[in-house]
Design an enzyme around this catalytic site. Structure first.
Site, short mmCIF file in Angstrom:
data_model
loop_
_atom_site.label_atom_id
_atom_site.label_comp_id
_atom_site.label_asym_id
_atom_site.label_seq_id
_atom_site.Cartn_x
_atom_site.Cartn_y
_atom_site.Cartn_z
N LYS A 56 0.87 -1.18 0.00
CA LYS A 56 0.00 0.00 0.00
C LYS A 56 0.90 1.22 0.00
CE LYS A 56 -2.70 3.46 0.98
NZ LYS A 56 -2.76 4.05 2.28
N GLY A 70 -0.66 8.29 -0.12
CA GLY A 70 -0.37 9.58 -0.73
C GLY A 70 0.74 10.34 0.00
N GLY A 105 -4.78 10.64 -0.95
CA GLY A 105 -5.58 11.65 -0.23
C GLY A 105 -5.12 13.08 -0.47
N ASP A 131 -5.99 2.07 2.86
CA ASP A 131 -5.52 0.98 3.73
C ASP A 131 -6.54 -0.15 3.76
OD1 ASP A 131 -3.21 2.34 4.51
OD2 ASP A 131 -4.24 3.36 6.14
N LYS A 160 -4.86 2.02 10.59
CA LYS A 160 -3.78 1.18 10.04
C LYS A 160 -3.66 -0.12 10.83
CE LYS A 160 -1.07 4.64 7.85
NZ LYS A 160 -1.84 4.53 6.61
C1 X2W Z 1 -9.58 8.11 0.64
C2 X2W Z 1 -8.96 7.41 -0.56
C3 X2W Z 1 -7.52 7.77 -0.80
C4 X2W Z 1 -6.60 7.33 0.33
C5 X2W Z 1 -9.74 9.62 0.36
O1 X2W Z 1 -10.75 10.04 -0.18
O2 X2W Z 1 -8.79 10.35 0.69
C6 X2W Z 1 -11.55 7.74 1.99
O3 X2W Z 1 -11.21 8.53 2.84
P1 X2W Z 1 -4.20 7.91 1.36
O4 X2W Z 1 -3.17 8.72 0.69
O5 X2W Z 1 -3.81 6.49 1.50
O6 X2W Z 1 -4.69 8.52 2.64
N1 X2W Z 1 -10.83 7.50 0.90
C7 X2W Z 1 -12.84 6.97 2.13
O7 X2W Z 1 -6.89 6.48 1.16
O8 X2W Z 1 -5.41 7.97 0.31
#
Ligand code: X2W
Length: 288
Positions: free
Chosen positions: A37, A40, A73, A190, A246
């Site tokens: 994984k 971002g 994210g 995650d 996590k």
């Molecule tokens: C996340 C998906 C992307 C994510 C979002 O919209 O930010 C939810 O919150 P990172 O970089 O791993 O935090 N989805 C439901 O998880 O990005």
């Protein structure tokens, strides 16, 4: 060896010794499925992306089947901000309305996923960008009506990943799921990685993030922890905040049949190689 002095014969011998020492670990992970994984926050500069991609290609070259699930994210935030939208998060999940899910899918499947695919391919690998929608990989149900189009994976169909594996093609998966009624769901990265790792009964799930690992009550990063110890540290309030999703992912993945989960700092150089191919490892390994 420093950048401004030419390597000596002894330096080359040391390099050869390092490669030779890795043989038992190359052998140990040959044929293993490793889900990575890439969050971002762990995606840095172009140079860091190149280095990550190179490590993935190396793993693939020595027999590992890497499966990448990415987040993004911060990149979603940046695009929403350009449109004057600021997201609200509840328990680490983005409240996702009908307009937001379009941006989330566009940024994750379009921009972030393809950046990773291109970086891997530029290093000589063969990556393909997909999302949980492709081949019904990740079917979701709404998590909570208050969160809008946020989904919880309820069914994973990873069989088609086998054909990618047979052709040494590395899947790069955006955490977008399909609903049974045609909806598009935004899944926490995650959570998606844990669900896919469990469906694959992966040997390892590496959660690359922006912290060094799990800390004990004295604040030291612990190199190995059992699920019981995590439950205890969570009950004691030592594991808290953003770490809880996590560790929950890690516990669920292990319950679902993943052999071990590692939480590690994806910004550290060669984090994946350090973890798999050195005796020292990296971050915190969780297993029963
Ligand atoms: C996340 C998906 C992307 C994510 C979002 O919209 O930010 C939810 O919150 P990172 O970089 O791993 O935090 N989805 C439901 O998880 O990005």
């Amino acid at each position: 060896m420093t950048a401004d002095t030419a390597p000596t014969d002894a330096d080359w011998v040391a390099t050869a010794r390092t490669l030779s020492q890795a043989l038992p670990l190359f052998q140990r992970y040959a044929g293993a499925t490793v889900v990575i994984k890439l969050g971002g926050h762990a995606m840095g500069s172009d140079e860091a992306m190149r280095s990550f991609a190179r490590d993935i290609v190396l793993m693939s070259h020595v027999g590992v089947n890497p499966v990448i699930v990415h987040g993004g994210g911060p990149m979603i935030n940046a695009t929403l901000e350009q449109q004057g939208v600021v997201s609200e998060f509840v328990d680490g999940k983005r409240v996702t309305d009908a307009a937001t899910i379009e941006v989330v899918e566009m940024v994750l499947s379009g921009f972030v996923g393809k950046r990773i695919v291109q970086a891997i391919n530029a290093e000589g690998g063969r990556a393909i960008g997909i999302s949980g929608k492709d081949a019904n990989l990740m079917i979701c149900e709404q998590t909570d009506p208050k969160l809008g189009f946020v989904g919880t994976p309820v069914e994973c169909n990873p069989q088609f990943l086998q054909s990618l594996r047979d052709t040494k093609t590395i899947p790069v998966i955006a955490p977008i799921g399909a609903g049974r009624n045609g909806e598009t769901f935004n899944v926490n990265g995650d959570t998606a990685a844990g669900a896919i790792a469990a469906a694959l009964k992966a040997d390892r799930l590496l959660l690359l993030t922006d912290v060094a690992g799990l800390k004990d009550a004295s604040g030291d990063v612990v190199s190995e922890m059992t699920p019981e110890a995590i439950r205890q540290l969570t009950a004691d309030g030592v594991i808290k905040g953003g770490m809880i999703p996590k560790t929950q992912t890690a516990l669920d993945a292990i319950d679902g049949g993943v052999r071990a989960v590692v939480i590690l700092d994806g910004r550290a150089p060669h984090a994946c190689i350090l973890e798999l191919y050195t005796a020292q490892g990296a971050g915190s390994l969780i297993r029963t």
